[in-house]
Design a protein around this motif. Structure first.
Motif, PDB file in Angstrom:
ATOM      1  N   SER A  25     -68.097  10.689 -22.858  1.00 30.97           N
ATOM      2  CA  SER A  25     -68.081   9.462 -22.059  1.00 30.97           C
ATOM      3  C   SER A  25     -67.321   9.638 -20.745  1.00 30.97           C
ATOM      4  O   SER A  25     -67.454   8.823 -19.835  1.00 30.97           O
ATOM      5  N   VAL A  26     -66.507  10.691 -20.646  1.00 33.35           N
ATOM      6  CA  VAL A  26     -65.723  10.930 -19.430  1.00 33.35           C
ATOM      7  C   VAL A  26     -66.573  11.751 -18.448  1.00 33.35           C
ATOM      8  O   VAL A  26     -66.792  12.948 -18.635  1.00 33.35           O
ATOM      9  N   ILE A  27     -67.048  11.086 -17.424  1.00 25.17           N
ATOM     10  CA  ILE A  27     -67.858  11.747 -16.398  1.00 25.17           C
ATOM     11  C   ILE A  27     -66.981  12.583 -15.487  1.00 25.17           C
ATOM     12  O   ILE A  27     -67.331  13.679 -15.078  1.00 25.17           O
ATOM     13  N   LEU A  28     -65.807  12.046 -15.157  1.00 25.64           N
ATOM     14  CA  LEU A  28     -64.860  12.752 -14.296  1.00 25.64           C
ATOM     15  C   LEU A  28     -63.450  12.433 -14.758  1.00 25.64           C
ATOM     16  O   LEU A  28     -63.031  11.281 -14.737  1.00 25.64           O
ATOM     17  N   GLY A  29     -62.731  13.456 -15.186  1.00 23.97           N
ATOM     18  CA  GLY A  29     -61.347  13.294 -15.613  1.00 23.97           C
ATOM     19  C   GLY A  29     -60.393  13.807 -14.557  1.00 23.97           C
ATOM     20  O   GLY A  29     -60.703  13.777 -13.360  1.00 23.97           O
ATOM     21  N   PRO A  30     -59.213  14.325 -14.971  1.00 24.36           N
ATOM     22  CA  PRO A  30     -58.217  14.806 -14.010  1.00 24.36           C
ATOM     23  C   PRO A  30     -58.763  15.941 -13.156  1.00 24.36           C
ATOM     24  O   PRO A  30     -59.268  16.932 -13.685  1.00 24.36           O
ATOM     25  N   ALA A  31     -58.675  15.812 -11.840  1.00 25.86           N
ATOM     26  CA  ALA A  31     -59.183  16.837 -10.928  1.00 25.86           C
ATOM     27  C   ALA A  31     -58.475  16.720  -9.587  1.00 25.86           C
ATOM     28  O   ALA A  31     -58.185  15.608  -9.125  1.00 25.86           O
ATOM     29  N   VAL A  39     -65.597   6.749 -16.272  1.00 25.31           N
ATOM     30  CA  VAL A  39     -65.930   6.695 -17.691  1.00 25.31           C
ATOM     31  C   VAL A  39     -67.273   5.997 -17.857  1.00 25.31           C
ATOM     32  O   VAL A  39     -67.483   4.888 -17.350  1.00 25.31           O
ATOM     33  N   ASP A  40     -68.180   6.636 -18.586  1.00 27.09           N
ATOM     34  CA  ASP A  40     -69.527   6.111 -18.808  1.00 27.09           C
ATOM     35  C   ASP A  40     -69.491   5.033 -19.890  1.00 27.09           C
ATOM     36  O   ASP A  40     -69.133   5.300 -21.034  1.00 27.09           O
ATOM     37  N   LEU A  41     -69.850   3.812 -19.512  1.00 21.52           N
ATOM     38  CA  LEU A  41     -69.908   2.704 -20.464  1.00 21.52           C
ATOM     39  C   LEU A  41     -71.339   2.388 -20.883  1.00 21.52           C
ATOM     40  O   LEU A  41     -71.591   1.366 -21.518  1.00 21.52           O
ATOM     41  N   GLY A  42     -72.275   3.242 -20.516  1.00 20.92           N
ATOM     42  CA  GLY A  42     -73.674   3.000 -20.855  1.00 20.92           C
ATOM     43  C   GLY A  42     -74.442   2.470 -19.668  1.00 20.92           C
ATOM     44  O   GLY A  42     -75.069   3.229 -18.931  1.00 20.92           O
ATOM     45  N   GLU A  43     -74.381   1.175 -19.464  1.00 19.39           N
ATOM     46  CA  GLU A  43     -75.095   0.565 -18.339  1.00 19.39           C
ATOM     47  C   GLU A  43     -74.269   0.544 -17.060  1.00 19.39           C
ATOM     48  O   GLU A  43     -74.780   0.221 -15.994  1.00 19.39           O
ATOM     49  N   SER A  44     -72.992   0.877 -17.168  1.00 16.98           N
ATOM     50  CA  SER A  44     -72.123   0.865 -15.992  1.00 16.98           C
ATOM     51  C   SER A  44     -71.083   1.975 -16.100  1.00 16.98           C
ATOM     52  O   SER A  44     -70.961   2.644 -17.126  1.00 16.98           O
ATOM     53  N   GLY A 137     -62.023  -0.688 -11.841  1.00 18.60           N
ATOM     54  CA  GLY A 137     -63.220  -1.325 -11.324  1.00 18.60           C
ATOM     55  C   GLY A 137     -64.406  -0.952 -12.188  1.00 18.60           C
ATOM     56  O   GLY A 137     -64.324  -0.047 -13.032  1.00 18.60           O
ATOM     57  N   GLU A 138     -65.521  -1.615 -11.976  1.00 18.96           N
ATOM     58  CA  GLU A 138     -66.731  -1.333 -12.746  1.00 18.96           C
ATOM     59  C   GLU A 138     -67.929  -1.413 -11.814  1.00 18.96           C
ATOM     60  O   GLU A 138     -68.025  -2.327 -10.985  1.00 18.96           O
ATOM     61  N   GLY A 139     -68.830  -0.450 -11.928  1.00 18.11           N
ATOM     62  CA  GLY A 139     -69.991  -0.451 -11.041  1.00 18.11           C
ATOM     63  C   GLY A 139     -71.180   0.268 -11.636  1.00 18.11           C
ATOM     64  O   GLY A 139     -71.090   0.882 -12.702  1.00 18.11           O
ATOM     65  N   LYS A 140     -72.284   0.202 -10.924  1.00 13.97           N
ATOM     66  CA  LYS A 140     -73.501   0.886 -11.357  1.00 13.97           C
ATOM     67  C   LYS A 140     -73.364   2.385 -11.102  1.00 13.97           C
ATOM     68  O   LYS A 140     -72.745   2.811 -10.128  1.00 13.97           O
ATOM     69  N   LYS A 141     -73.979   3.174 -11.956  1.00 11.37           N
ATOM     70  CA  LYS A 141     -73.880   4.627 -11.846  1.00 11.37           C
ATOM     71  C   LYS A 141     -74.309   5.117 -10.471  1.00 11.37           C
ATOM     72  O   LYS A 141     -73.688   6.002  -9.882  1.00 11.37           O
ATOM     73  N   GLU A 142     -75.377   4.539  -9.953  1.00 14.68           N
ATOM     74  CA  GLU A 142     -75.914   5.015  -8.681  1.00 14.68           C
ATOM     75  C   GLU A 142     -75.041   4.639  -7.479  1.00 14.68           C
ATOM     76  O   GLU A 142     -75.225   5.166  -6.373  1.00 14.68           O
TER      77      GLU A 142
END
Length: 333
Positions: A25-31, A39-44, A137-142
């Protein structure tokens, strides 16, 4: 022994490698260079960031909200929720705590975000308050951007000017040292730069115009540090000309008086934008229409050459670690 401020890249890289853990679920962690976790929540996508305020006392509650929220905005997403840890020195009174809380509420209202929790305590060994705020915050993947999203050929836009936050801090913290050497009206105007610390509006305008591939909030290390982090995160070269970097008269005067390089001075309030060349002028135009100064200062390139051409013809190598000037000058003043 470490210096004040951010850890050197080699130590930071080693530490981050120890934090690695598989989680789909972690698209991007510490970097290094990245402003916020994804963090991928499915639809957002959930966008999360935490930041401390350690180098300033005046308006610390207000600053803590805006500085943390900025790193959500650089993802192209509006910050919505906030949690703050408030650490107070011994013998702090109700007046100090209430001032901090009032400042935090005012800042949250300014960006239309909600404080949803946190922690407050009296902490031994402190000589000033410290606040660590987490913004979400929360947003669309795109719609979500990363610092590493810059592309070869992208133009680089800088908003407002170099050293915005640092100028305000120096004018406030070192006022007694500067007065008599710098005109008082210059110092008073410089202190007001702190009101421009938010880049939420800058970022939202840019993504609305379109063509943005990456954004970054140049905090510690200043504009040079921010450019370096974008280039390293994107694995690209970079070419910037100092003469194209806007710097306000107040910043120039104060930095010259103190012997400070404003390009290495903490610069919250400034936004770096990597954008499709065809959209760069449109974004600059729209920002200026909204009263936000903006300039095209350089370009990302293929390769590993990362330089800033100085006004005197010399070059700054952005492959070399950048040390923020604020800690240096405050430690000897």
């Amino acid at each position: 022994m470490y210096r004040y401020g951010k850890l050197p890249y080699n130590q930071l890289k080693e530490i981050l490698s120890k934090l690695s853990r598989e989680d789909k679920s972690v698209i991007l962690g510490p970097a290094i260079g990245e402003d916020a976790a994804l963090v991928d929540l499915g639809e957002s996508i959930l966008v999360v960031h935490a930041d401390p305020i350690t180098g300033a006392e005046k308006d610390i509650g207000w600053l803590s909200i805006h500085v943390a929220a900025n790193d959500i905005a650089t993802r192209g997403i509006r910050p919505r929720w906030l949690l703050s840890v408030i650490l107070l020195p011994e013998r702090s009174d109700d007046k100090l705590l209430n001032e901090i809380i009032d400042q935090m509420k005012r800042a949250a209202d300014e960006i239309d975000a909600t404080i949803i929790g946190g922690h407050t305590e009296i902490t031994p060994g402190l000589d000033r308050p410290i606040i660590i705020t987490t913004a979400i915050g929360e947003g669309k993947k795109e719609d979500v951007l990363t610092t590493s999203g810059a592309r070869p050929g992208d133009k680089i836009i800088l908003t407002k000017g170099a050293g915005i936050e640092g100028t305000a801090i120096l004018a406030s913290e070192l006022y007694d040292k500067l007065v008599g050497k710098v005109e008082e009206d210059v110092l008073e105007r410089a202190k007001l730069f702190i009101r421009e610390i938010s880049v939420v509006k800058d970022a939202m305008i840019a993504v609305k115009v379109g063509g943005v591939h990456a954004m970054h909030d140049p905090t510690e290390g200043g504009v040079l540090g921010g450019l370096q982090e974008m280039a390293m995160a994107s694995n690209l070269g970079i070419y910037v000309e100092e003469e194209k970097i806007p710097v306000r008269r107040e910043t120039e005067i104060i930095c010259r008086t103190l012997g400070v390089d404003y390009l290495k001075l903490i610069s919250s309030g400034t936004l770096l934008i990597s954008v499709d060349p065809l959209k760069a002028r449109d974004i600059v135009s729209e920002l200026r229409k909204e009263g936000i100064d903006a300039s095209i200062i350089g370009q990302f390139r293929e390769g590993k050459e990362r330089v800033v051409l100085k006004k005197d013809g010399s070059k700054v190598d952005l492959n070399v670690p950048i040390i923020d000037e604020l800690w240096t000058i405050l430690s000897i003043s």
